[in-house]
Design a protein around this motif. Structure first.
Motif, PDB file in Angstrom:
ATOM      1  N   LEU A  79      -7.065   7.698  -7.138  1.00  0.00           N
ATOM      2  CA  LEU A  79      -8.148   7.865  -7.553  1.00  0.00           C
ATOM      3  C   LEU A  79      -8.955   7.750  -6.276  1.00  0.00           C
ATOM      4  O   LEU A  79     -10.199   7.932  -6.907  1.00  0.00           O
ATOM      5  CB  LEU A  79      -8.628   7.013  -8.597  1.00  0.00           C
ATOM      6  N   GLY A  80      -8.985   8.415  -5.372  1.00  0.00           N
ATOM      7  CA  GLY A  80      -9.982   8.714  -4.589  1.00  0.00           C
ATOM      8  C   GLY A  80      -9.560   8.556  -3.046  1.00  0.00           C
ATOM      9  O   GLY A  80      -8.375   8.751  -2.750  1.00  0.00           O
ATOM     10  N   ALA A  81     -10.278   9.523  -1.909  1.00  0.00           N
ATOM     11  CA  ALA A  81      -9.570   9.708  -0.763  1.00  0.00           C
ATOM     12  C   ALA A  81      -8.580  10.415  -0.510  1.00  0.00           C
ATOM     13  O   ALA A  81      -7.298  10.280   0.157  1.00  0.00           O
ATOM     14  CB  ALA A  81      -9.257   8.435   0.208  1.00  0.00           C
ATOM     15  N   THR A  82      -8.750  11.730  -1.904  1.00  0.00           N
ATOM     16  CA  THR A  82      -7.001  12.007  -1.457  1.00  0.00           C
ATOM     17  C   THR A  82      -7.484  13.529  -1.812  1.00  0.00           C
ATOM     18  O   THR A  82      -8.769  14.323  -1.183  1.00  0.00           O
ATOM     19  CB  THR A  82      -7.036  12.075  -3.057  1.00  0.00           C
ATOM     20  N   ARG A  83      -7.352  14.070   0.137  1.00  0.00           N
ATOM     21  CA  ARG A  83      -7.579  15.235   0.317  1.00  0.00           C
ATOM     22  C   ARG A  83      -9.174  15.168   1.168  1.00  0.00           C
ATOM     23  O   ARG A  83      -9.844  16.138   0.713  1.00  0.00           O
ATOM     24  CB  ARG A  83      -7.409  16.515  -0.656  1.00  0.00           C
ATOM     25  N   GLU A  84      -9.239  14.008   1.277  1.00  0.00           N
ATOM     26  CA  GLU A  84     -10.208  13.936   2.130  1.00  0.00           C
ATOM     27  C   GLU A  84     -10.715  12.074   2.371  1.00  0.00           C
ATOM     28  O   GLU A  84      -9.716  12.040   2.167  1.00  0.00           O
ATOM     29  CB  GLU A  84     -11.891  13.568   0.712  1.00  0.00           C
ATOM     30  N   VAL A  85     -11.545  11.970   3.228  1.00  0.00           N
ATOM     31  CA  VAL A  85     -11.491  10.168   3.808  1.00  0.00           C
ATOM     32  C   VAL A  85     -12.368   9.496   2.692  1.00  0.00           C
ATOM     33  O   VAL A  85     -11.705   8.689   3.298  1.00  0.00           O
ATOM     34  CB  VAL A  85     -12.465  10.657   5.004  1.00  0.00           C
ATOM     35  N   THR A  86     -13.624   9.894   2.773  1.00  0.00           N
ATOM     36  CA  THR A  86     -14.089   8.612   2.069  1.00  0.00           C
ATOM     37  C   THR A  86     -13.319   8.325   0.560  1.00  0.00           C
ATOM     38  O   THR A  86     -12.844   9.272  -0.438  1.00  0.00           O
ATOM     39  CB  THR A  86     -15.491   8.996   1.759  1.00  0.00           C
ATOM     40  N   GLY A  87     -14.453   7.403  -0.276  1.00  0.00           N
ATOM     41  CA  GLY A  87     -13.508   7.296  -1.225  1.00  0.00           C
ATOM     42  C   GLY A  87     -12.511   6.105  -1.767  1.00  0.00           C
ATOM     43  O   GLY A  87     -12.421   6.298  -3.062  1.00  0.00           O
ATOM     44  N   SER A  88     -11.751   5.922  -1.164  1.00  0.00           N
ATOM     45  CA  SER A  88     -10.897   4.179  -1.230  1.00  0.00           C
ATOM     46  C   SER A  88     -10.842   4.486  -2.239  1.00  0.00           C
ATOM     47  O   SER A  88     -11.869   3.368  -3.208  1.00  0.00           O
ATOM     48  CB  SER A  88     -10.602   4.012  -0.136  1.00  0.00           C
ATOM     49  N   CYS A  89      -9.264   4.671  -3.241  1.00  0.00           N
ATOM     50  CA  CYS A  89      -9.724   3.494  -4.813  1.00  0.00           C
ATOM     51  C   CYS A  89      -8.230   4.160  -5.246  1.00  0.00           C
ATOM     52  O   CYS A  89      -7.898   5.272  -5.509  1.00  0.00           O
ATOM     53  CB  CYS A  89     -11.154   4.995  -5.526  1.00  0.00           C
ATOM     54  N   HIS A  90      -7.671   3.006  -5.217  1.00  0.00           N
ATOM     55  CA  HIS A  90      -6.048   3.601  -5.948  1.00  0.00           C
ATOM     56  C   HIS A  90      -5.653   2.208  -7.249  1.00  0.00           C
ATOM     57  O   HIS A  90      -5.941   0.712  -6.842  1.00  0.00           O
ATOM     58  CB  HIS A  90      -5.529   2.748  -4.456  1.00  0.00           C
ATOM     59  N   LEU A  91      -5.334   2.694  -7.954  1.00  0.00           N
ATOM     60  CA  LEU A  91      -5.073   2.053  -8.983  1.00  0.00           C
ATOM     61  C   LEU A  91      -3.444   1.918  -9.046  1.00  0.00           C
ATOM     62  O   LEU A  91      -3.086   2.200  -9.813  1.00  0.00           O
ATOM     63  CB  LEU A  91      -5.426   2.623 -11.195  1.00  0.00           C
ATOM     64  N   LEU A  92      -3.356   0.270  -9.111  1.00  0.00           N
ATOM     65  CA  LEU A  92      -1.904  -0.176  -9.292  1.00  0.00           C
ATOM     66  C   LEU A  92      -2.049  -0.516 -10.902  1.00  0.00           C
ATOM     67  O   LEU A  92      -2.336  -1.169 -11.077  1.00  0.00           O
ATOM     68  CB  LEU A  92      -1.948  -1.837  -8.410  1.00  0.00           C
ATOM     69  N   GLU A  93      -0.541  -0.574 -11.326  1.00  0.00           N
ATOM     70  CA  GLU A  93      -0.436  -1.077 -12.568  1.00  0.00           C
ATOM     71  C   GLU A  93       1.534  -1.633 -12.367  1.00  0.00           C
ATOM     72  O   GLU A  93       1.754  -0.577 -12.260  1.00  0.00           O
ATOM     73  CB  GLU A  93      -0.241  -0.114 -13.668  1.00  0.00           C
ATOM     74  N   VAL A  94       1.287  -2.736 -13.295  1.00  0.00           N
ATOM     75  CA  VAL A  94       2.482  -3.893 -13.373  1.00  0.00           C
ATOM     76  C   VAL A  94       2.977  -4.302 -14.480  1.00  0.00           C
ATOM     77  O   VAL A  94       1.509  -5.685 -13.825  1.00  0.00           O
ATOM     78  CB  VAL A  94       2.636  -4.426 -12.213  1.00  0.00           C
ATOM     79  N   GLY A  95       3.218  -4.199 -15.670  1.00  0.00           N
ATOM     80  CA  GLY A  95       3.674  -4.956 -16.691  1.00  0.00           C
ATOM     81  C   GLY A  95       2.334  -5.481 -17.722  1.00  0.00           C
ATOM     82  O   GLY A  95       2.648  -6.640 -17.698  1.00  0.00           O
ATOM     83  N   GLY A  96       1.907  -4.487 -17.394  1.00  0.00           N
ATOM     84  CA  GLY A  96       0.706  -4.400 -18.218  1.00  0.00           C
ATOM     85  C   GLY A  96      -0.662  -5.042 -17.707  1.00  0.00           C
ATOM     86  O   GLY A  96      -1.548  -5.140 -18.261  1.00  0.00           O
ATOM     87  N   ARG A  97      -0.687  -5.569 -16.486  1.00  0.00           N
ATOM     88  CA  ARG A  97      -1.997  -5.661 -14.951  1.00  0.00           C
ATOM     89  C   ARG A  97      -1.473  -4.962 -14.282  1.00  0.00           C
ATOM     90  O   ARG A  97      -1.167  -3.668 -13.839  1.00  0.00           O
ATOM     91  CB  ARG A  97      -1.178  -6.815 -14.263  1.00  0.00           C
ATOM     92  N   ARG A  98      -3.400  -4.849 -14.122  1.00  0.00           N
ATOM     93  CA  ARG A  98      -4.295  -3.542 -13.579  1.00  0.00           C
ATOM     94  C   ARG A  98      -5.029  -4.238 -12.777  1.00  0.00           C
ATOM     95  O   ARG A  98      -6.231  -5.099 -12.768  1.00  0.00           O
ATOM     96  CB  ARG A  98      -4.877  -3.303 -14.248  1.00  0.00           C
ATOM     97  N   VAL A  99      -4.174  -3.867 -11.109  1.00  0.00           N
ATOM     98  CA  VAL A  99      -5.225  -3.926  -9.566  1.00  0.00           C
ATOM     99  C   VAL A  99      -5.935  -2.825  -9.415  1.00  0.00           C
ATOM    100  O   VAL A  99      -4.994  -2.218  -9.087  1.00  0.00           O
ATOM    101  CB  VAL A  99      -4.390  -4.940  -9.327  1.00  0.00           C
ATOM    102  N   LEU A 100      -7.016  -3.044  -8.223  1.00  0.00           N
ATOM    103  CA  LEU A 100      -7.676  -2.149  -8.185  1.00  0.00           C
ATOM    104  C   LEU A 100      -7.128  -2.369  -6.322  1.00  0.00           C
ATOM    105  O   LEU A 100      -8.157  -3.537  -6.047  1.00  0.00           O
ATOM    106  CB  LEU A 100      -8.779  -1.927  -8.628  1.00  0.00           C
ATOM    107  N   VAL A 101      -7.501  -1.293  -5.858  1.00  0.00           N
ATOM    108  CA  VAL A 101      -7.303  -1.249  -4.358  1.00  0.00           C
ATOM    109  C   VAL A 101      -8.287  -0.932  -3.205  1.00  0.00           C
ATOM    110  O   VAL A 101      -8.288   0.635  -4.124  1.00  0.00           O
ATOM    111  CB  VAL A 101      -5.853  -1.254  -3.259  1.00  0.00           C
TER     112      VAL A 101
END
Length: 472
Positions: free
Chosen positions: A6-28
């Motif tokens: 959800l960020g830093a895709t085809r660009e450098v800034t705005g890093s944001c990655h959403l991890l979903e495991v067993g109904g739990r959600r963690v943002l990196v």
């Protein structure tokens, strides 16, 4: 289990990655989008996920393109903890509050104009108070200590060598008896960088998420960079004027101070008065001076023999506005390190106004200069620059030192990846398209790796990570 980019895709800034495991959600990471006004407007957009539904945030390091939207998460309902290295906690407290202050000043400036026009007033992206509230949510985690972030998600931080406290995050995931390991590189450091250790190698992963800022090029060798720095200081001393050094407050300033300390006699620095004219850089330098356990072996040995890495006998810390203004009365013999690093704000602009039109002045550009910035104009040889509506003639000699980057170059990225067994697939992020595509091509050619530059909103199934979508 899956990860959405959800960020830093085809660009450098705005890093944001959403991890979903067993109904739990963690943002990196949750970084600011930086660049043109058009791009930065997207910082006001609502998140595409519910912040209140996050279990935690993992933060790789303090730079605002990774941390700068954290206060917005809290405003929109995030209740969890922000897990990061203790040094990142210290740096983020400084950087987020400074960002809140700048947001307030920007809104105040815009609202003065909007009141005169009868327009609706704007609010700051976030305030200093919101930045302080965010800092209260930080939960420090040392390198090498596994942390149960949520059921089925364990995170271990490893030294990324990029800035103080920067981390590679190894994520061990479990859902319905199935296990996967995802390694998030964050920003990887430039091998051999002064002060900090090199990026820690890892060997096991089912998927690697890698930055690619310099995925298409290599940096100049360090020996050549130090030789170039010595020549610039010699030339500036012979010219008889001042030397201006625009520098980023975190890491670049500390790298420069340590380089000055360790080459003090060789570069004739005793002939100058050196000014660090940036309250944020002064605060960040104090953080670097406290976290001595994070230094590499050379810096640690230097400190044992000679004392603090950043202590120069002729260094003046200019915290007050009056101190900064006094520097501009000096016509000769001053080295002035000041922000902003791209000359688009901060005290460096005042020093440019007082010096850049002088033939005996020199300017040392020590970092990347984005298109459209005053620093980029100087690098590109502009004859005139605009400062506060005034056109200033550029007669100073401008030097660009390209070897000081805090990011790994292409060779460094490939060297770090080569430590993994069995060439795991790579999701490439945090790079402009040209850099990403070149890096993907090298991964495929050198390792036979399944690699792909990620697009915004794209999701990878971590049970069967299928990459190599043809790039358009």
């Amino acid at each position: 289990m899956h990860i959405t980019f959800l960020g830093a895709t085809r660009e450098v800034t705005g890093s944001c990655h959403l991890l979903e495991v067993g109904g739990r959600r963690v943002l990196v990471d949750c970084g600011l989008i930086q660049g043109s006004p058009h791009h930065e407007r997207h910082n006001h957009d609502p998140f595409t996920f519910d912040p209140a539904g996050l279990d935690a945030v993992l933060l790789t390091h303090a730079h605002l393109d990774h941390s700068g939207r954290l206060p917005l998460l809290l405003r929109q309902g995030f209740q969890g903890r922000i897990i990061t290295h203790p040094a990142t906690v210290d740096l983020c407290r400084i950087m987020l509050e400074d960002a809140g202050y700048l947001n307030e000043k920007e809104a105040e400036w815009q609202n003065r104009k909007r009141r005169r026009k009868g327009l609706e007033l704007v609010k700051p992206l976030y305030t200093r108070a919101e930045a302080r509230a965010t800092a209260a949510r930080f939960d420090p985690l040392e390198y090498g200590e596994p942390c149960a972030v949520a059921p089925g998600i364990t995170a271990t931080f490893h030294d990324a060598g990029h800035i103080l406290g920067s981390a590679v995050i190894a994520l061990d995931l479990e859902e319905a008896g199935r296990r996967r390991r995802v390694v998030m590189s964050g920003d990887l450091g430039h091998r051999g960088t002064p002060v900090l250790r090199d990026p820690e190698p890892l060997t096991e992963a089912d998927l690697v998420v890698m930055e690619s800022t310099y995925g298409d090029r290599d940096h100049r060798p360090w020996d050549a960079t130090w030789e170039e720095m010595g020549r610039i200081l010699s030339d500036a001393r012979e010219a008889g004027g001042n030397l201006l050094v625009p520098a980023f407050a975190v890491d670049r300033t500390q790298m420069l101070l340590y380089a000055f300390r360790s080459h003090f006699a060789e570069w004739g620095l005793g002939d100058w008065e050196i000014f660090l004219d940036s309250p944020m850089a002064i605060a960040a330098t104090r953080v670097y001076a406290r976290h001595t356990a994070l230094y590499d072996s050379r810096a640690s040995a230097f400190e044992r023999r000679h004392g603090g890495l950043f202590e120069l006998p002729n260094l003046h810390l200019s915290e007050r506005t009056e101190d900064s203004m006094a520097i501009n009365r000096i016509r000769s013999g001053a080295v002035v390190i000041a922000g902003s690093g791209m000359c688009d704000g901060g005290r460096i602009r005042h020093h440019l106004k007082h010096n850049v039109w002088r033939r005996d002045a020199h300017v040392l550009i020590s970092g990347f200069q984005a298109a459209g910035t005053t620093g980029r104009a100087l690098v590109d040889g502009a004859r005139h620059i605009r400062l506060w509506g005034e056109t200033i003639r550029v007669q100073a000699q401008v030097h660009t030192v390209n070897g000081l980057s805090a990011h790994a170059d292409q060779a460094g990225l490939l060297e770090w990846y080569a430590n993994f067994r069995d060439a795991p697939p790579v999701a490439v992020v945090h790079g402009e398209p040209r850099a990403q595509d070149a890096f993907v091509a090298r991964l495929r050619a050198d390792f036979g790796t399944r690699a792909q530059a990620m697009r915004y909103g794209e999701t990878v199934d971590l049970e069967r990570p299928r990459l190599e979508r043809p790039e358009s």
